[in-house]
Design an enzyme around this catalytic site. Sequence first.
Site, PDB file in Angstrom:
ATOM      1  N   THR A 113       0.863  -1.188   0.000  1.00 34.67           N
ATOM      2  CA  THR A 113       0.000   0.000   0.000  1.00 34.67           C
ATOM      3  C   THR A 113       0.895   1.233   0.000  1.00 34.67           C
ATOM      4  O   THR A 113       1.573   1.517   0.995  1.00 34.67           O
ATOM      5  CB  THR A 113      -0.930   0.024   1.221  1.00 34.67           C
ATOM      6  OG1 THR A 113      -1.647  -1.206   1.272  1.00 34.67           O
ATOM      7  CG2 THR A 113      -1.915   1.182   1.120  1.00 34.67           C
TER       8      THR A 113
ATOM      9  N   LYS B 110       0.201   5.065   8.306  1.00 36.55           N
ATOM     10  CA  LYS B 110       0.822   5.348   7.002  1.00 36.55           C
ATOM     11  C   LYS B 110      -0.244   5.477   5.920  1.00 36.55           C
ATOM     12  O   LYS B 110      -0.230   6.417   5.122  1.00 36.55           O
ATOM     13  CB  LYS B 110       1.811   4.212   6.685  1.00 36.55           C
ATOM     14  CG  LYS B 110       2.446   4.206   5.321  1.00 36.55           C
ATOM     15  CD  LYS B 110       1.859   3.209   4.353  1.00 36.55           C
ATOM     16  CE  LYS B 110       1.808   1.788   4.809  1.00 36.55           C
ATOM     17  NZ  LYS B 110       1.223   0.852   3.866  1.00 36.55           N
TER      18      LYS B 110
ATOM     19  N   LYS C 168      -7.281   1.422  -2.937  1.00 32.63           N
ATOM     20  CA  LYS C 168      -6.803   0.883  -1.653  1.00 32.63           C
ATOM     21  C   LYS C 168      -6.814   1.973  -0.576  1.00 32.63           C
ATOM     22  O   LYS C 168      -7.180   1.720   0.582  1.00 32.63           O
ATOM     23  CB  LYS C 168      -5.395   0.302  -1.842  1.00 32.63           C
ATOM     24  CG  LYS C 168      -4.718  -0.164  -0.575  1.00 32.63           C
ATOM     25  CD  LYS C 168      -5.445  -1.315   0.109  1.00 32.63           C
ATOM     26  CE  LYS C 168      -4.778  -1.632   1.451  1.00 32.63           C
ATOM     27  NZ  LYS C 168      -5.570  -2.554   2.253  1.00 32.63           N
TER      28      LYS C 168
END
Length: 287
Positions: free
Chosen positions: A94, A238, A169
């Site tokens: 990701t 993150k 995502k």
Amino acid sequence: MIGFIGIGIMGSRMSGRLLDAGHELIVYNRTQSKTAALIKKGALSADSPKDVGARANIVFTMLADPQAVDAVAYGNNGLLAGMKQGALWIDSSTISPTQSVKLANDAKHDGFRFLDAPVAGSTGPAEKGELIFFVGGESRDLEDARPLLSIMGKEIHHKGQNGAGTAMKLVNNLMLGQTVAAFSEALAFGESLGLDKADVIKSLFAGPTAAPILHFKESKLMKEDFENADFKVNSIYKDMELASEEAYKHGFALPLSNSVKAMYGLCQQQGKGDYDFATIYDFLKKK
Ligand code: NAP
């Protein structure tokens, strides 16, 4: 030969499925010891990302964050330095759509192909081959990848050109971070009103408001055991930060997400970066 770089929580399970399905596999991980179980089962070991690129026709990367992907991709021993002409690199990490597009352009410049293919689903779905892939890139490259993605996932959503898989995502994980935080706050609020924790969970699960992901977190929330992570605070923080940065570039505010993101940031600041992100319950609950 299939290459796999990044044998962490997710990469170990995803690459294990490829090996169990009978594929020849060559693996690399920065911390070499994590490849031992795969090598015992027949995978080959590479000395560097470059070595993987030189020996495989399709290479998967499943790495922690944007910095890890750059560290693996570039440099004298990097993946790009080794890959064969026409080979296919599938990045399931990701990262940001902006970075996915850059990687794709660099790959094309060097004569090979790139798909961004991050996944939804954690350790359980990864073990059972039930991940959902969000893919960005050319249809013909996806068709080459599909048989392998189908070993690791139950659904493949082609979202568009390079970067679109990663964009989806970030959309997904923006919801994920908020959902677990909202449930944790509701649970902690219920307890502060004198309600029994297990009973609050039971009633929330009986109604329409609790998302499916929360069933995977029930045991951790009940036992308050967050040290053994399926998905780390570092990872959700993150992802929400990457969403925030992309939102800024597109002039979109993300007010709810940014406030929840800051709470995961505080969990990280308190030394819980490697804990499961459901530790946000502990952060919110009345002590
Ligand atoms: P993880 O267990 O922390 O694994 C991270 C991997 O990245 C490890 O192989 C690690 O190597 C490697 N790495 C980190 N920094 C590096 C660097 N500078 N150079 C080279 N390698 C580096 O994380 P994970 O949970 O498997 O997550 C991997 C990716 O999948 C992340 O992008 C995450 O957001 C995403 N994801 C995770 C889940 C989940 O439920 N866990 C679900 C969907 C997506 P070392 O072993 O040497 O540290």
